[in-house]
Design an enzyme around this catalytic site. Structure first.
Site, mmCIF file in Angstrom:
data_model
loop_
_atom_site.group_PDB
_atom_site.id
_atom_site.type_symbol
_atom_site.label_atom_id
_atom_site.label_comp_id
_atom_site.label_asym_id
_atom_site.label_seq_id
_atom_site.Cartn_x
_atom_site.Cartn_y
_atom_site.Cartn_z
ATOM 1 N N GLY A 11 0.815 -1.209 0.000
ATOM 2 C CA GLY A 11 0.000 0.000 0.000
ATOM 3 C C GLY A 11 0.849 1.258 0.000
ATOM 4 N N PHE A 12 0.179 2.367 0.128
ATOM 5 C CA PHE A 12 0.839 3.678 0.060
ATOM 6 C C PHE A 12 1.858 3.850 1.188
ATOM 7 C CE2 PHE A 12 -0.127 8.050 1.910
ATOM 8 C CZ PHE A 12 0.966 8.660 1.303
ATOM 9 N N THR A 36 -6.085 -3.491 -1.627
ATOM 10 C CA THR A 36 -6.057 -2.107 -2.139
ATOM 11 C C THR A 36 -4.653 -1.694 -2.562
ATOM 12 O OG1 THR A 36 -5.762 -1.264 0.109
ATOM 13 C CG2 THR A 36 -8.017 -1.364 -0.713
ATOM 14 N N SER A 77 -4.991 -2.632 6.029
ATOM 15 C CA SER A 77 -6.397 -2.238 6.131
ATOM 16 C C SER A 77 -6.695 -1.275 4.991
ATOM 17 C CB SER A 77 -6.667 -1.490 7.452
ATOM 18 O OG SER A 77 -7.932 -0.837 7.396
ATOM 19 N N TYR A 148 -14.773 1.159 9.336
ATOM 20 C CA TYR A 148 -13.386 1.613 9.510
ATOM 21 C C TYR A 148 -13.171 2.177 10.917
ATOM 22 C CZ TYR A 148 -9.031 4.096 8.243
ATOM 23 O OH TYR A 148 -7.736 4.559 8.164
ATOM 24 N N THR A 178 -2.652 11.574 5.287
ATOM 25 C CA THR A 178 -1.283 11.556 4.773
ATOM 26 C C THR A 178 -1.341 11.360 3.258
ATOM 27 O OG1 THR A 178 -0.538 10.681 6.882
ATOM 28 C CG2 THR A 178 0.938 10.328 5.014
#
Ligand code: NAD
Ligand code: UDP
Length: 317
Positions: A11-12, A36, A77, A148, A178
């Site tokens: 992820g990011f 994701t 997540s 969430y 972020t």
């Protein structure tokens, strides 16, 4: 050589953290099921002999086979509202059962320093501003964002309970919005939406009136904060806000991205989703005091870097 485990590594934030820890000469074990995340984020890492990637769901992965680990970052997540609305059960499960699975592994590896990626969403639509760690929040438990918000709140409770009962070395980072390189163009969060829309000359979509505020932290500052949370001694049981207190209205962010990209895209207004927090800004005094951390990158500078990344990745510019 220190060993780190990162869940949500494709992820990011996860992919940026992997690179940072490899640069610190750590051995990195990385887990992701690509729910994701994107394989592309792993391309710069995959040939590093100290990087070990496992394509797996946290819920099924055998953590015990990794042996003793020094640092654990549980980031897996969905994080974008668009994505957790699409994967509500997965979001609840990775934050509840997934977190429990890692905590049970830590019962056998009880010297590891563990950092959980919680969120400013635990404050919901806050009635206290800016938000301090002592604020209990204002969350709708059956609302649009509940999978969430409540998933993260449950995880926090579980972590603090394991800390009290088993004295594990557990820390909770409450991450505020972020942004930066390795975000996906279809992620759905505001900064990547606006930059992608601006660069492709599509309308910039402001939800509601754009009067709602957020405070945006550039990725390098966030990575530094997460690293300090893992490394700093005597931090077990602490919950700490990490974010940049530079607060902006969403309409201001749209105008700034329009200016920085020199786009002709119009700004258009669309109906907002329910339960969208009206304002958000971290109080970071606790981070300043306990881990000597304060973000350095101003929004305009971070946006410039992110725009350069998006131009290269998606527009070959
Ligand atoms: P992201 O969606 O880019 O990354 C999350 C990663 O977790 C993805 O690669 C996804 O495939 C992986 N994942 C999800 N479920 C999994 C599972 N069951 N098993 C294995 N991998 C799984 O999101 P991000 O922005 O990098 O966020 C990382 C963490 O930080 C999340 O826990 C998020 O809640 C938290 N956080 C992020 C922000 C932010 O602004 N970026 C703010 C607050 C909290
Ligand atoms: N937002 C927007 N246009 C978009 C995406 C988001 O106006 O294309 C708004 C959204 O309504 C929210 C803010 O930007 O008020 C931040 O949204 P994001 O999804 O990035 O994260 P959140 O902080 O809501 O989790």
């Amino acid at each position: 050589m220190n060993k780190a485990l990162i869940t949500g590594a494709a992820g990011f934030i996860g992919s940026n953290l992997c690179q940072f820890l490899l640069d610190k000469k750590m051995t990195v074990f990385a887990v992701d099921n690509f729910l994701t995340g994107n394989k592309k984020n792993l391309e710069p890492l995959i040939n590093n002999p100290h990087f070990h990637f496992f394509a797996a769901d946290v819920l099924d992965f055998d953590f015990f086979k990794l042996g003793k680990i020094d640092y654990v970052f549980h980031l897996a997540s969905p994080a974008s509202p668009v994505k957790y609305r699409a994967y509500p059960i997965e979001t609840l499960m990775v934050n509840s059962m997934g977190t429990k699975k890692i905590l049970d592994y830590l019962l056998k590896n009880n010297t590891a320093s563990f950092v959980f990626a919680s969120t400013s969403e635990v404050y919901g639509n806050p009635k206290e501003h800016p938000q301090k760690e002592t604020y209990y929040g204002n969350v709708n438990p059956i609302g649009d964002r509940a999978c969430y918000d409540e998933g993260k709140r449950f995880a926090e409770t579980l972590i603090i309970t394991y800390f009290r009962r088993f004295k594990l070395n557990l820390r909770v980072a409450r991450i505020f919005n972020t942004y930066g390189p390795n975000m996906e163009e279809d992620d759905g969060r505001v900064i990547c939406n606006f930059i992608y829309q601006a660069l492709s000359n599509q309308p910039i979509t402001v939800y509601g009136k754009g009067e709602q505020t957020r405070s945006f932290c550039y990725i390098s500052d966030m990575i530094n904060g997460l690293y300090l949370m893992a490394k700093t001694k005597n931090l077990a049981g602490e919950v700490i806000n990490l974010g940049n207190p530079e607060e902006k209205k969403i309409i201001e962010v749209a105008q700034l991205i329009k200016k920085l990209t020199l786009t002709k895209s119009p700004i258009i207004f669309k109906p907002n989703y329910p339960d969208d927090p009206e304002k958000r800004k971290p109080d970071i005094k606790k981070a300043e005091r306990l881990i000597k951390w304060r973000p350095k990158i101003r929004l305009e500078d971070g946006l410039q870097k992110t725009i350069i990344y998006f131009k290269k990745r998606y527009f070959s510019l």
